[in-house]
Motif scaffolding. Structure first.
Motif, PDB file in Angstrom:
ATOM      1  N   TRP A 131      -4.268  -8.843  -8.841  1.00 60.06           N
ATOM      2  CA  TRP A 131      -3.481  -7.920  -8.405  1.00 60.06           C
ATOM      3  C   TRP A 131      -4.112  -6.457  -8.916  1.00 60.06           C
ATOM      4  O   TRP A 131      -3.895  -5.175  -8.236  1.00 60.06           O
ATOM      5  CB  TRP A 131      -2.044  -7.800  -8.799  1.00 60.06           C
ATOM      6  CG  TRP A 131      -1.868  -7.660 -10.366  1.00 60.06           C
ATOM      7  CD1 TRP A 131      -1.798  -8.588 -11.076  1.00 60.06           C
ATOM      8  CD2 TRP A 131      -1.691  -6.565 -11.067  1.00 60.06           C
ATOM      9  NE1 TRP A 131      -1.664  -8.570 -12.518  1.00 60.06           N
ATOM     10  CE2 TRP A 131      -1.471  -7.106 -12.543  1.00 60.06           C
ATOM     11  CE3 TRP A 131      -1.665  -5.278 -11.045  1.00 60.06           C
ATOM     12  CZ2 TRP A 131      -1.583  -6.044 -13.626  1.00 60.06           C
ATOM     13  CZ3 TRP A 131      -1.429  -4.072 -12.104  1.00 60.06           C
ATOM     14  CH2 TRP A 131      -1.270  -4.680 -13.333  1.00 60.06           C
ATOM     15  N   MET A 140       0.987  -1.171  -0.079  1.00 55.63           N
ATOM     16  CA  MET A 140      -0.168   0.015  -0.114  1.00 55.63           C
ATOM     17  C   MET A 140       0.805   1.431  -0.016  1.00 55.63           C
ATOM     18  O   MET A 140       2.035   1.143   0.783  1.00 55.63           O
ATOM     19  CB  MET A 140      -0.788   0.112   1.129  1.00 55.63           C
ATOM     20  CG  MET A 140      -1.770   1.102   1.283  1.00 55.63           C
ATOM     21  SD  MET A 140      -3.214   1.024   0.072  1.00 55.63           S
ATOM     22  CE  MET A 140      -4.342  -0.278   1.024  1.00 55.63           C
ATOM     23  N   CYS A 159       1.624  -5.997  -6.575  1.00 53.48           N
ATOM     24  CA  CYS A 159       1.251  -4.524  -6.800  1.00 53.48           C
ATOM     25  C   CYS A 159       2.502  -3.673  -6.857  1.00 53.48           C
ATOM     26  O   CYS A 159       2.478  -3.046  -7.782  1.00 53.48           O
ATOM     27  CB  CYS A 159       0.278  -4.092  -5.909  1.00 53.48           C
ATOM     28  SG  CYS A 159      -1.465  -4.592  -6.203  1.00 53.48           S
ATOM     29  N   ALA A 160       3.157  -3.828  -5.534  1.00 49.30           N
ATOM     30  CA  ALA A 160       4.350  -2.903  -5.694  1.00 49.30           C
ATOM     31  C   ALA A 160       5.439  -3.221  -6.736  1.00 49.30           C
ATOM     32  O   ALA A 160       5.875  -2.212  -7.430  1.00 49.30           O
ATOM     33  CB  ALA A 160       5.140  -3.205  -4.174  1.00 49.30           C
ATOM     34  N   ASP A 174      -3.755  -3.312  -3.586  1.00 45.08           N
ATOM     35  CA  ASP A 174      -2.826  -3.270  -2.701  1.00 45.08           C
ATOM     36  C   ASP A 174      -2.876  -4.106  -1.232  1.00 45.08           C
ATOM     37  O   ASP A 174      -1.924  -4.301  -0.759  1.00 45.08           O
ATOM     38  CB  ASP A 174      -2.403  -1.824  -2.404  1.00 45.08           C
ATOM     39  CG  ASP A 174      -1.624  -1.264  -3.396  1.00 45.08           C
ATOM     40  OD1 ASP A 174      -0.420  -1.669  -3.979  1.00 45.08           O
ATOM     41  OD2 ASP A 174      -2.204  -0.218  -4.078  1.00 45.08           O
ATOM     42  N   PRO A 204      -0.159  -6.852  -2.135  1.00 45.53           N
ATOM     43  CA  PRO A 204       1.005  -5.784  -2.026  1.00 45.53           C
ATOM     44  C   PRO A 204       2.139  -6.170  -2.496  1.00 45.53           C
ATOM     45  O   PRO A 204       2.814  -5.279  -3.057  1.00 45.53           O
ATOM     46  CB  PRO A 204       0.930  -5.702  -0.255  1.00 45.53           C
ATOM     47  CG  PRO A 204       0.411  -6.993   0.250  1.00 45.53           C
ATOM     48  CD  PRO A 204      -0.431  -7.691  -0.733  1.00 45.53           C
ATOM     49  N   TRP A 242       3.730  -1.944 -10.019  1.00 48.54           N
ATOM     50  CA  TRP A 242       3.625  -0.315  -9.874  1.00 48.54           C
ATOM     51  C   TRP A 242       5.374   0.446 -10.312  1.00 48.54           C
ATOM     52  O   TRP A 242       5.428   1.199 -11.230  1.00 48.54           O
ATOM     53  CB  TRP A 242       3.528   0.213  -8.679  1.00 48.54           C
ATOM     54  CG  TRP A 242       3.137   1.624  -8.544  1.00 48.54           C
ATOM     55  CD1 TRP A 242       3.992   2.517  -7.971  1.00 48.54           C
ATOM     56  CD2 TRP A 242       2.037   2.365  -9.127  1.00 48.54           C
ATOM     57  NE1 TRP A 242       3.493   3.697  -7.926  1.00 48.54           N
ATOM     58  CE2 TRP A 242       2.428   3.672  -8.708  1.00 48.54           C
ATOM     59  CE3 TRP A 242       0.812   2.149  -9.926  1.00 48.54           C
ATOM     60  CZ2 TRP A 242       1.510   4.791  -9.129  1.00 48.54           C
ATOM     61  CZ3 TRP A 242       0.333   3.071 -10.041  1.00 48.54           C
ATOM     62  CH2 TRP A 242       0.467   4.595  -9.735  1.00 48.54           C
TER      63      TRP A 242
END
Length: 171
Positions: free
Chosen positions: A138, A1, A34-35, A27, A31, A38
């Protein structure tokens, strides 16, 4: 997040067709994935339409995560709007039954990342060669899924040659 706790959004596009949709990153459920995604954006590549999973388009890209994400928020039954992440070895995608050309961009990579968008119902991630193929959910499309689904159907019927699937940050 993200540190500020605000939701993050990305744009998913079929570039040649000029169709875009917006997805929210999950997220809270995935998480690590997603990280990794991103930080790697933008990502893009040739688009393929699934043969086995049904209502799915995807692109195959080189690995980008420092370490491959764990199987967080897994599914074998993606729903419309799900964005999924899969990790494959090059040999898993090398059989001629998958339909990739000999010069496909993922050839000769020991690891291949599959970023997918599911656009309609009744998907089942079962492959006759290897069995169940769970994916990491995701992201979820929150805007523009109907237009994207129409474009995906056109891709299925008209062909994917020359089309690019892209993922980019949304401001």
């Amino acid at each position: 997040m993200p540190a500020n706790g605000s939701p993050r959004f990305i744009e998913v596009a079929l570039e040649k067709r000029g169709v875009r949709c917006v997805a929210k990153l999950l997220d809270d459920r995935a998480p690590v994935t997603c990280a990794a995604v991103w930080e790697a954006l933008p990502l893009a590549g040739d688009v393929y339409h699934a043969k086995y999973a049904r209502n799915e388009i995807y692109t195959l890209v080189p690995p980008f995560a420092e370490r491959e994400p764990p199987l967080e928020n897994p599914t074998i039954t993606p729903i419309p709007g799900d964005l999924c992440y899969f990790t494959f070895s090059e040999t898993e995608l090398a059989t001629t039954s998958y339909g990739y050309a000999a010069d496909a961009g993922h050839r000769n990579r020991p690891t291949v990342i599959d970023l997918a968008l599911f656009y309609e119902r009744n998907n089942l991630l079962l492959n006759a060669d290897v069995g169940w193929v769970p994916g990491i959910v995701w992201g979820s499309v929150v805007e523009g899924l109907d237009a994207m689904a129409d474009a995906c159907q056109d891709l299925w019927r008209s062909g994917a040659v020359g089309e690019t699937l892209s993922f980019s940050r949304r401001a």
